[in-house]
Design a protein around this motif. Structure first.
Motif, PDB file in Angstrom:
ATOM      1  N   ALA A 290       0.840  -1.195   0.000  1.00  0.00           N
ATOM      2  CA  ALA A 290       0.000   0.000   0.000  1.00  0.00           C
ATOM      3  C   ALA A 290       0.877   1.248   0.000  1.00  0.00           C
ATOM      4  CB  ALA A 290      -0.908   0.004   1.227  1.00  0.00           C
ATOM      5  N   PRO A 291       0.604   2.216  -0.905  1.00  0.00           N
ATOM      6  CA  PRO A 291       1.379   3.464  -0.890  1.00  0.00           C
ATOM      7  C   PRO A 291       1.174   4.216   0.425  1.00  0.00           C
ATOM      8  CG  PRO A 291       0.119   3.228  -2.934  1.00  0.00           C
ATOM      9  CD  PRO A 291      -0.369   2.172  -1.995  1.00  0.00           C
ATOM     10  N   ALA A 292       2.185   4.900   0.858  1.00  0.00           N
ATOM     11  CA  ALA A 292       2.100   5.606   2.142  1.00  0.00           C
ATOM     12  C   ALA A 292       1.063   6.722   2.121  1.00  0.00           C
ATOM     13  CB  ALA A 292       3.486   6.173   2.494  1.00  0.00           C
ATOM     14  N   TRP A 293       0.843   7.344   0.937  1.00  0.00           N
ATOM     15  CA  TRP A 293      -0.084   8.465   0.900  1.00  0.00           C
ATOM     16  C   TRP A 293      -1.530   8.040   1.119  1.00  0.00           C
ATOM     17  CZ3 TRP A 293      -3.829   7.942  -2.772  1.00  0.00           C
ATOM     18  CH2 TRP A 293      -3.544   7.122  -3.860  1.00  0.00           C
ATOM     19  N   VAL A 294      -1.839   6.740   0.947  1.00  0.00           N
ATOM     20  CA  VAL A 294      -3.211   6.281   1.170  1.00  0.00           C
ATOM     21  C   VAL A 294      -3.620   6.533   2.618  1.00  0.00           C
ATOM     22  CG1 VAL A 294      -4.704   4.240   1.230  1.00  0.00           C
ATOM     23  CG2 VAL A 294      -3.108   4.570  -0.669  1.00  0.00           C
TER      24      VAL A 294
ATOM     25  N   LEU B  52      -2.684   7.921  -9.181  1.00  0.00           N
ATOM     26  CA  LEU B  52      -1.424   7.501  -9.799  1.00  0.00           C
ATOM     27  C   LEU B  52      -0.486   8.686 -10.019  1.00  0.00           C
ATOM     28  CD1 LEU B  52      -2.772   4.937 -12.432  1.00  0.00           C
ATOM     29  CD2 LEU B  52      -1.556   4.429 -10.308  1.00  0.00           C
ATOM     30  N   LEU B  53      -1.066   9.816 -10.431  1.00  0.00           N
ATOM     31  CA  LEU B  53      -0.240  11.013 -10.604  1.00  0.00           C
ATOM     32  C   LEU B  53       0.313  11.492  -9.264  1.00  0.00           C
ATOM     33  CD1 LEU B  53      -2.399  12.998 -13.192  1.00  0.00           C
ATOM     34  CD2 LEU B  53      -0.173  11.954 -13.603  1.00  0.00           C
ATOM     35  N   LEU B  54      -0.527  11.443  -8.237  1.00  0.00           N
ATOM     36  CA  LEU B  54      -0.083  11.869  -6.910  1.00  0.00           C
ATOM     37  C   LEU B  54       1.015  10.952  -6.383  1.00  0.00           C
ATOM     38  CD1 LEU B  54      -0.642  13.936  -4.658  1.00  0.00           C
ATOM     39  CD2 LEU B  54      -2.286  12.313  -3.692  1.00  0.00           C
ATOM     40  N   ALA B  55       0.857   9.645  -6.602  1.00  0.00           N
ATOM     41  CA  ALA B  55       1.883   8.695  -6.152  1.00  0.00           C
ATOM     42  C   ALA B  55       3.201   8.912  -6.884  1.00  0.00           C
ATOM     43  CB  ALA B  55       1.399   7.262  -6.373  1.00  0.00           C
ATOM     44  N   GLY B  56       3.126   9.413  -8.124  1.00  0.00           N
ATOM     45  CA  GLY B  56       4.348   9.691  -8.881  1.00  0.00           C
ATOM     46  C   GLY B  56       4.945  11.050  -8.596  1.00  0.00           C
TER      47      GLY B  56
ATOM     48  N   LEU C 274     -16.893   3.631 -17.975  1.00  0.00           N
ATOM     49  CA  LEU C 274     -17.392   3.711 -16.603  1.00  0.00           C
ATOM     50  C   LEU C 274     -18.390   4.850 -16.432  1.00  0.00           C
ATOM     51  CD1 LEU C 274     -14.144   3.014 -14.547  1.00  0.00           C
ATOM     52  CD2 LEU C 274     -16.159   1.548 -14.727  1.00  0.00           C
ATOM     53  N   ALA C 275     -18.230   5.930 -17.202  1.00  0.00           N
ATOM     54  CA  ALA C 275     -19.131   7.079 -17.083  1.00  0.00           C
ATOM     55  C   ALA C 275     -20.537   6.761 -17.562  1.00  0.00           C
ATOM     56  CB  ALA C 275     -18.573   8.267 -17.867  1.00  0.00           C
ATOM     57  N   ILE C 276     -20.688   5.687 -18.339  1.00  0.00           N
ATOM     58  CA  ILE C 276     -22.027   5.278 -18.762  1.00  0.00           C
ATOM     59  C   ILE C 276     -22.871   4.912 -17.549  1.00  0.00           C
ATOM     60  CG2 ILE C 276     -23.313   3.525 -20.052  1.00  0.00           C
ATOM     61  CD1 ILE C 276     -20.999   3.431 -22.020  1.00  0.00           C
ATOM     62  N   ILE C 277     -22.224   4.331 -16.522  1.00  0.00           N
ATOM     63  CA  ILE C 277     -22.907   3.960 -15.289  1.00  0.00           C
ATOM     64  C   ILE C 277     -22.862   5.143 -14.337  1.00  0.00           C
ATOM     65  CG2 ILE C 277     -22.975   2.305 -13.383  1.00  0.00           C
ATOM     66  CD1 ILE C 277     -21.317   0.427 -15.136  1.00  0.00           C
ATOM     67  N   PRO C 278     -23.980   5.538 -13.734  1.00  0.00           N
ATOM     68  CA  PRO C 278     -23.945   6.641 -12.767  1.00  0.00           C
ATOM     69  C   PRO C 278     -22.948   6.364 -11.646  1.00  0.00           C
ATOM     70  CG  PRO C 278     -26.208   6.110 -13.352  1.00  0.00           C
ATOM     71  CD  PRO C 278     -25.344   5.057 -13.983  1.00  0.00           C
ATOM     72  N   PHE C 279     -22.190   7.385 -11.304  1.00  0.00           N
ATOM     73  CA  PHE C 279     -21.152   7.331 -10.266  1.00  0.00           C
ATOM     74  C   PHE C 279     -19.984   6.433 -10.663  1.00  0.00           C
ATOM     75  CE2 PHE C 279     -25.347   7.421  -7.993  1.00  0.00           C
ATOM     76  CZ  PHE C 279     -25.374   8.792  -7.795  1.00  0.00           C
ATOM     77  N   GLY C 280     -19.888   6.046 -11.932  1.00  0.00           N
ATOM     78  CA  GLY C 280     -18.780   5.208 -12.369  1.00  0.00           C
ATOM     79  C   GLY C 280     -17.555   6.010 -12.761  1.00  0.00           C
ATOM     80  N   ALA C 281     -17.750   7.222 -13.309  1.00  0.00           N
ATOM     81  CA  ALA C 281     -16.626   8.035 -13.766  1.00  0.00           C
ATOM     82  C   ALA C 281     -15.637   8.381 -12.653  1.00  0.00           C
ATOM     83  CB  ALA C 281     -17.136   9.314 -14.435  1.00  0.00           C
ATOM     84  N   PRO C 282     -16.100   8.695 -11.422  1.00  0.00           N
ATOM     85  CA  PRO C 282     -15.121   9.021 -10.371  1.00  0.00           C
ATOM     86  C   PRO C 282     -14.119   7.910 -10.107  1.00  0.00           C
ATOM     87  CG  PRO C 282     -17.315   9.699  -9.689  1.00  0.00           C
ATOM     88  CD  PRO C 282     -17.473   8.920 -10.945  1.00  0.00           C
ATOM     89  N   ILE C 283     -14.527   6.660 -10.307  1.00  0.00           N
ATOM     90  CA  ILE C 283     -13.586   5.557 -10.100  1.00  0.00           C
ATOM     91  C   ILE C 283     -12.381   5.723 -11.005  1.00  0.00           C
ATOM     92  CG2 ILE C 283     -13.281   3.051 -10.268  1.00  0.00           C
ATOM     93  CD1 ILE C 283     -16.235   2.742  -9.652  1.00  0.00           C
ATOM     94  N   ALA C 284     -12.632   6.099 -12.266  1.00  0.00           N
ATOM     95  CA  ALA C 284     -11.548   6.221 -13.237  1.00  0.00           C
ATOM     96  C   ALA C 284     -10.680   7.442 -12.968  1.00  0.00           C
ATOM     97  CB  ALA C 284     -12.124   6.274 -14.654  1.00  0.00           C
ATOM     98  N   PHE C 285     -11.300   8.632 -12.881  1.00  0.00           N
ATOM     99  CA  PHE C 285     -10.442   9.812 -12.789  1.00  0.00           C
ATOM    100  C   PHE C 285      -9.783   9.951 -11.413  1.00  0.00           C
ATOM    101  CE2 PHE C 285     -14.611  11.979 -11.866  1.00  0.00           C
ATOM    102  CZ  PHE C 285     -14.295  12.563 -10.641  1.00  0.00           C
ATOM    103  N   LEU C 286     -10.367   9.355 -10.377  1.00  0.00           N
ATOM    104  CA  LEU C 286      -9.696   9.376  -9.081  1.00  0.00           C
ATOM    105  C   LEU C 286      -8.506   8.412  -9.050  1.00  0.00           C
ATOM    106  CD1 LEU C 286     -12.672   9.657  -6.552  1.00  0.00           C
ATOM    107  CD2 LEU C 286     -11.039  11.436  -7.239  1.00  0.00           C
ATOM    108  N   ILE C 287      -8.623   7.292  -9.760  1.00  0.00           N
ATOM    109  CA  ILE C 287      -7.469   6.387  -9.881  1.00  0.00           C
ATOM    110  C   ILE C 287      -6.339   7.082 -10.631  1.00  0.00           C
ATOM    111  CG2 ILE C 287      -6.641   4.279 -11.006  1.00  0.00           C
ATOM    112  CD1 ILE C 287      -9.302   2.989 -10.357  1.00  0.00           C
ATOM    113  N   VAL C 288      -6.685   7.770 -11.723  1.00  0.00           N
ATOM    114  CA  VAL C 288      -5.671   8.500 -12.487  1.00  0.00           C
ATOM    115  C   VAL C 288      -5.025   9.571 -11.616  1.00  0.00           C
ATOM    116  CG1 VAL C 288      -5.300  10.037 -14.453  1.00  0.00           C
ATOM    117  CG2 VAL C 288      -6.784   8.047 -14.699  1.00  0.00           C
ATOM    118  N   ALA C 289      -5.856  10.318 -10.875  1.00  0.00           N
ATOM    119  CA  ALA C 289      -5.300  11.348  -9.995  1.00  0.00           C
ATOM    120  C   ALA C 289      -4.411  10.726  -8.917  1.00  0.00           C
ATOM    121  CB  ALA C 289      -6.439  12.142  -9.348  1.00  0.00           C
TER     122      ALA C 289
END
Length: 354
Positions: free
Chosen positions: A104-108, A267-271, A250-265
């Motif tokens: 687990a990354p420390a920032w979590v 990953l950027l934060l971890a880097g 994922l955005a086709i499903i309501p509340f699905g888009a945050p899963i994707a862009f928060l994972i991307v964010a």
């Protein structure tokens, strides 16, 4: 034999034929349903092709089927091509993480409120050998030890889905070709069973609900993925096209888009790219807010005359009970339910017209 007994036997005979036909064709039920949904959603396209072909049904059906296939297959091909480029590295990463665990990354742990709980869960599951098996109900990840096994498993599932897509577009051509005859037959059966006036009331609701759902969910979701994909590219996200495609799906499903862009964010934060992560998260929240609070309710609610809660429960309940196809079946069911709820206002108190 009395007339009543003969009617009962005739009904049982008809039901037996229907049930046996359903049993024989059950393997193709899902492609047929997808073809029916796509046919209803794109029927105006077929009508334009029919006018352009001067009423010739077969050329118009071929043109409409080809156009629908391009609209569907081109984005799919782009996503699969990008996924194929990343698949070996991703499969190797998943196999390695599943075999040895993913720390687990420390920032979590520094996430406000939920961070410690997420860090503890990650440590007790994903950090353990074969801990990724907890992410799948059948535990299939736990039985995969190499990247090649992951790729073979993914390829088998992909081939199965491509066969379903092929059958769906084959059925779509015949739905276009024989659509008017099918509609006349369904109208005759429906009018005979529930009465013409009541059947027409309900039958007109289904195409409207399906088209509104396709426009409000699929098209808006893909637009979200396109916009956020552009943001990913400017933010320097690796494989921005693939992440944009994943966001759109994922955005086709309501509340699905945050899963994707928060994972991307994340990953950027971890880097160490804090500014880029904030830009991605902020853009994702802004796009999601506009889409879910203004665009989708306007498209779906105005077309189907459904309250917001009915739309939301229909979509989420449909996905939970029927899977992806429930995205379209759920709103249709809720539309019919609301129509039934208000039916007394149409027919008058206690009145049924046949």
């Amino acid at each position: 034999m009395s007339e009543t007994q003969r009617d009962i036997l005739s009904t049982c005979f008809s039901l037996a034929i229907i049930l046996f036909a359903a049993f024989v064709t059950q393997r193709f039920f899902l492609p047929l349903v997808w073809a029916a949904i796509l046919c209803i959603a794109t029927w105006p396209l077929f009508e334009r092709a029919l006018r352009a072909c001067r009423g010739r049904t077969i050329p118009a059906a071929l043109i409409a089927t080809a156009a629908s296939a391009l609209l569907f297959l081109v984005p799919l091909a782009v996503g699969l091509t990008e996924a194929a480029h990343q698949a070996p590295a991703l499969a190797a990463f998943v196999a390695e993480a599943n075999t040895n665990g993913l720390a687990a990354p420390a920032w979590v742990a520094r996430i406000p409120m939920a961070g410690p709980a997420i860090f503890e869960w990650w440590t007790n599951t994903l950090s353990q050998p074969h801990g990724m098996a907890h992410l799948l109900q059948d535990g299939s990840v736990g039985r995969l030890h190499t990247a090649s096994e992951l790729l073979r498993n993914f390829g088998a599932h992909l081939l199965h889905r491509l066969i379903d897509i092929g059958f769906a577009f084959l059925a779509l051509f015949f739905f276009y070709k024989d659509g008017p005859a099918l509609v006349r037959q369904m109208d005759a059966i429906g009018s005979h069973c529930v009465g013409r006036t009541r059947w027409e009331l309900y039958a007109t609701k289904v195409p409207t609900a399906i088209r509104a759902t396709v426009n409000g969910l699929v098209l808006v979701g893909l637009a979200e993925g396109l916009l956020l994909g552009i943001v990913y590219a400017f933010a320097g996200v690796p494989s921005a096209v693939l992440w944009g495609a994943a966001t759109g799906i994922l955005a086709i499903i309501p509340f699905g888009a945050p899963i994707a862009f928060l994972i991307v964010a994340g990953l950027l934060l971890a880097g160490g790219h804090t500014v880029a992560a904030l830009v991605v998260a902020g853009a994702g929240v802004a796009v999601l807010f506009v889409a879910d609070h203004f665009v989708r309710p306007t498209i779906i609610g105005n077309a189907t005359k459904l309250p917001f809660l009915a739309v939301l429960f229909g979509i989420l309940g449909g996905v939970e009970t029927l899977g992806l196809i429930g995205l379209f079946v759920g709103p249709v069911v809720m539309t019919l339910f609301v129509t039934l709820w208000h039916e007394e206002k149409v027919f008058g108190p206690g009145v049924r017209q046949n």
